[in-house]
Design a protein around this motif. Structure first.
Motif, PDB file in Angstrom:
ATOM      1  N   SER A   1      -5.842-105.296 -16.352  1.00 52.02           N
ATOM      2  CA  SER A   1      -4.926-104.170 -16.276  1.00 52.02           C
ATOM      3  C   SER A   1      -3.890-104.351 -17.377  1.00 52.02           C
ATOM      4  N   ILE A   2      -3.087-103.310 -17.583  1.00 57.09           N
ATOM      5  CA  ILE A   2      -2.072-103.332 -18.629  1.00 57.09           C
ATOM      6  C   ILE A   2      -0.758-102.802 -18.063  1.00 57.09           C
ATOM      7  N   VAL A   3       0.330-103.481 -18.390  1.00 49.77           N
ATOM      8  CA  VAL A   3       1.666-102.948 -18.159  1.00 49.77           C
ATOM      9  C   VAL A   3       2.349-102.846 -19.517  1.00 49.77           C
ATOM     10  N   ALA A   4       2.808-101.634 -19.846  1.00 50.24           N
ATOM     11  CA  ALA A   4       3.542-101.396 -21.088  1.00 50.24           C
ATOM     12  C   ALA A   4       4.939-100.927 -20.711  1.00 50.24           C
ATOM     13  N   ALA A   5       5.918-101.808 -20.835  1.00 54.56           N
ATOM     14  CA  ALA A   5       7.303-101.484 -20.498  1.00 54.56           C
ATOM     15  C   ALA A   5       8.101-101.288 -21.791  1.00 54.56           C
ATOM     16  N   GLY A   6       8.913-100.247 -21.821  1.00 52.55           N
ATOM     17  CA  GLY A   6       9.761-100.012 -22.989  1.00 52.55           C
ATOM     18  C   GLY A   6       8.974 -99.865 -24.274  1.00 52.55           C
ATOM     19  N   ALA A   7       7.816 -99.241 -24.205  1.00 56.89           N
ATOM     20  CA  ALA A   7       6.981 -99.082 -25.400  1.00 56.89           C
ATOM     21  C   ALA A   7       7.092 -97.648 -25.891  1.00 56.89           C
ATOM     22  N   GLY A   8       7.606 -97.475 -27.109  1.00 58.73           N
ATOM     23  CA  GLY A   8       7.728 -96.121 -27.635  1.00 58.73           C
ATOM     24  C   GLY A   8       8.448 -96.016 -28.956  1.00 58.73           C
ATOM     25  N   TYR A   9       9.203 -97.038 -29.343  1.00 55.47           N
ATOM     26  CA  TYR A   9       9.996 -96.935 -30.567  1.00 55.47           C
ATOM     27  C   TYR A   9       9.100 -96.771 -31.790  1.00 55.47           C
ATOM     28  N   GLY A  10       9.384 -95.716 -32.555  1.00 54.55           N
ATOM     29  CA  GLY A  10       8.596 -95.417 -33.738  1.00 54.55           C
ATOM     30  C   GLY A  10       7.381 -94.568 -33.458  1.00 54.55           C
ATOM     31  N   ALA A  11       7.068 -94.332 -32.168  1.00 54.98           N
ATOM     32  CA  ALA A  11       5.876 -93.551 -31.834  1.00 54.98           C
ATOM     33  C   ALA A  11       6.102 -92.061 -32.000  1.00 54.98           C
ATOM     34  N   GLU A  12       7.321 -91.594 -31.748  1.00 59.04           N
ATOM     35  CA  GLU A  12       7.613 -90.169 -31.838  1.00 59.04           C
ATOM     36  C   GLU A  12       7.416 -89.693 -33.270  1.00 59.04           C
ATOM     37  N   LYS A  13       6.579 -88.691 -33.438  1.00 56.53           N
ATOM     38  CA  LYS A  13       6.230 -88.240 -34.792  1.00 56.53           C
ATOM     39  C   LYS A  13       7.453 -87.762 -35.566  1.00 56.53           C
ATOM     40  N   ALA A  14       8.406 -87.168 -34.875  1.00 58.27           N
ATOM     41  CA  ALA A  14       9.593 -86.639 -35.546  1.00 58.27           C
ATOM     42  C   ALA A  14      10.487 -87.740 -36.098  1.00 58.27           C
ATOM     43  N   HIS A  15      10.332 -88.942 -35.582  1.00 57.08           N
ATOM     44  CA  HIS A  15      11.217 -90.040 -35.993  1.00 57.08           C
ATOM     45  C   HIS A  15      10.494 -91.150 -36.744  1.00 57.08           C
ATOM     46  N   GLU A  16       9.256 -90.931 -37.145  1.00 55.59           N
ATOM     47  CA  GLU A  16       8.480 -91.991 -37.796  1.00 55.59           C
ATOM     48  C   GLU A  16       9.164 -92.521 -39.052  1.00 55.59           C
ATOM     49  N   ASP A  17       9.557 -91.625 -39.939  1.00 54.61           N
ATOM     50  CA  ASP A  17      10.156 -92.067 -41.199  1.00 54.61           C
ATOM     51  C   ASP A  17      11.490 -92.758 -40.961  1.00 54.61           C
ATOM     52  N   TYR A  18      12.301 -92.210 -40.065  1.00 53.23           N
ATOM     53  CA  TYR A  18      13.581 -92.834 -39.749  1.00 53.23           C
ATOM     54  C   TYR A  18      13.360 -94.240 -39.202  1.00 53.23           C
ATOM     55  N   PHE A  19      12.384 -94.384 -38.303  1.00 55.36           N
ATOM     56  CA  PHE A  19      12.129 -95.682 -37.697  1.00 55.36           C
ATOM     57  C   PHE A  19      11.730 -96.713 -38.752  1.00 55.36           C
ATOM     58  N   LYS A  20      10.890 -96.308 -39.687  1.00 53.24           N
ATOM     59  CA  LYS A  20      10.468 -97.231 -40.737  1.00 53.24           C
ATOM     60  C   LYS A  20      11.650 -97.649 -41.598  1.00 53.24           C
ATOM     61  N   GLY A  21      12.527 -96.701 -41.914  1.00 52.97           N
ATOM     62  CA  GLY A  21      13.693 -97.021 -42.731  1.00 52.97           C
ATOM     63  C   GLY A  21      14.660 -97.950 -42.025  1.00 52.97           C
ATOM     64  N   ILE A  22      14.937 -97.673 -40.760  1.00 52.77           N
ATOM     65  CA  ILE A  22      15.876 -98.526 -40.026  1.00 52.77           C
ATOM     66  C   ILE A  22      15.270 -99.894 -39.759  1.00 52.77           C
ATOM     67  N   SER A  23      13.952 -99.945 -39.608  1.00 54.84           N
ATOM     68  CA  SER A  23      13.290-101.242 -39.425  1.00 54.84           C
ATOM     69  C   SER A  23      13.430-102.114 -40.667  1.00 54.84           C
ATOM     70  N   GLU A  24      13.337-101.513 -41.831  1.00 55.63           N
ATOM     71  CA  GLU A  24      13.526-102.269 -43.070  1.00 55.63           C
ATOM     72  C   GLU A  24      14.956-102.789 -43.164  1.00 55.63           C
TER      73      GLU A  24
END
Length: 293
Positions: free
Chosen positions: A115-138
């Motif tokens: 089985s799988i438990v995925a808790a708090g999984a989502g950062y960077g997944a939202e298509k509208a925020h992909e570029d922002y997430f990559k920039g802030i991750s850098e």
């Protein structure tokens, strides 16, 4: 100290406690193997519990190149640890970065997952925020590499979805921030660049998720804003998925609300092992508001 050797030769530290059906716990970016102490203390009473330090996190190896880090590699590392421990199948429980790795392990290695438990999984997944997430991750990667983990940890630990933990449990949060400051600075930067920045959006993996047969429990805090919509998406597309929303809670769910996390996880595993975590009843048609005939 026990170490698994990943398929590319990287050494991964792991530890275990208890006996019974195996559970492997996969930590988040801001944590490490120590992050799961409240879960090991509880579940080792009736399960064989494994936790490990991801590559880039001491005492595991810290590869010098970001090319040695990836989402696929993070998923494969879970299986390599299981193999080193002599475990064929396990319940896979992950938080945040570990939640993504758990989901990808289910896609890449379905035969190794109970089985799988995925808790708090989502950062960077939202298509509208992909570029922002990559920039802030850098920017985060540069801060760890240039300022060092000890200097940057207090800032990172007070993120918008971490302050809930700080408000509820200042002592627990302070320990979290202190241990974050002990991370290997290069390992943190490489993990951010190799795994976080480059991982595919969950929305781009819909075909795989619709075909996934592993029982899945998604957990999210109601103030972990960038995980709520991805959690709803997974509920809608994964056939055997349940969704738990923690009230007045942020990102670090297993430490912020350990009793609730453990209770929900225990019930989930019990239902899976009883064969009672099935697909949604087809009569529960989301297009229907009230039945009239």
């Amino acid at each position: 100290m026990a170490f698994a050797t990943a398929s590319d030769g990287v050494k991964l530290f792991y530890e275990e406690a208890g006996t019974g059906t195996p559970i492997i716990f996969v930590h988040e970016f801001g944590g490490s193997h120590w992050s799961w102490e409240p879960q090991l203390n509880f579940f080792a009473r009736r399960h064989r519990c494994i936790t490990f330090a991801a590559r880039g996190y001491r005492p595991s190896d810290v590869p010098e190149s970001a090319e040695s880090y990836s989402q696929a590699r993070a998923a494969d590392d879970i299986v390599d640890v299981l193999s080193a421990a002599g475990i064929e199948k396990a319940h896979v429980v992950g938080l945040s970065m570990g939640g993504f790795a758990a989901l990808h392990a289910g896609l890449r290695h379905p035969g190794r997952v109970l089985s799988i438990v995925a808790a708090g999984a989502g950062y960077g997944a939202e298509k509208a925020h992909e570029d922002y997430f990559k920039g802030i991750s850098e920017q985060v990667a540069r801060n760890f590499q240039e300022r060092g983990a000890k200097d940057f940890a207090p800032t990172y630990a007070e993120g918008a979805s971490r302050v809930q933990f700080q408000d509820k449990d200042p002592r627990g949060w302070a320990l979290f921030a202190e241990r974050l400051g002990q991370h290997d600075s290069l390992g943190a930067a490489n993990t951010m660049r190799g795994v976080q920045m480059r991982r595919p959006s969950l929305y781009d993996l819909e075909a795989g998720f619709r075909a996934m047969q592993a029982p899945l429990l998604v957990m999210t805090g109601d103030e972990d804003d960038h995980c709520i919509e991805p959690g709803l998406y997974l509920k809608r597309v994964v056939p055997r998925c349940g969704l738990a929303v923690f009230p007045k809670s942020g990102h670090t769910l297993n430490l912020e609300e350990p009793e609730l996390f453990n209770r929900l996880l225990a019930e989930f595993i019990a239902q899976v092992e009883a064969g009672r975590w099935g697909e949604r009843d087809p009569r529960a048609n989301p297009a229907q508001i009230m039945r009239v005939d």
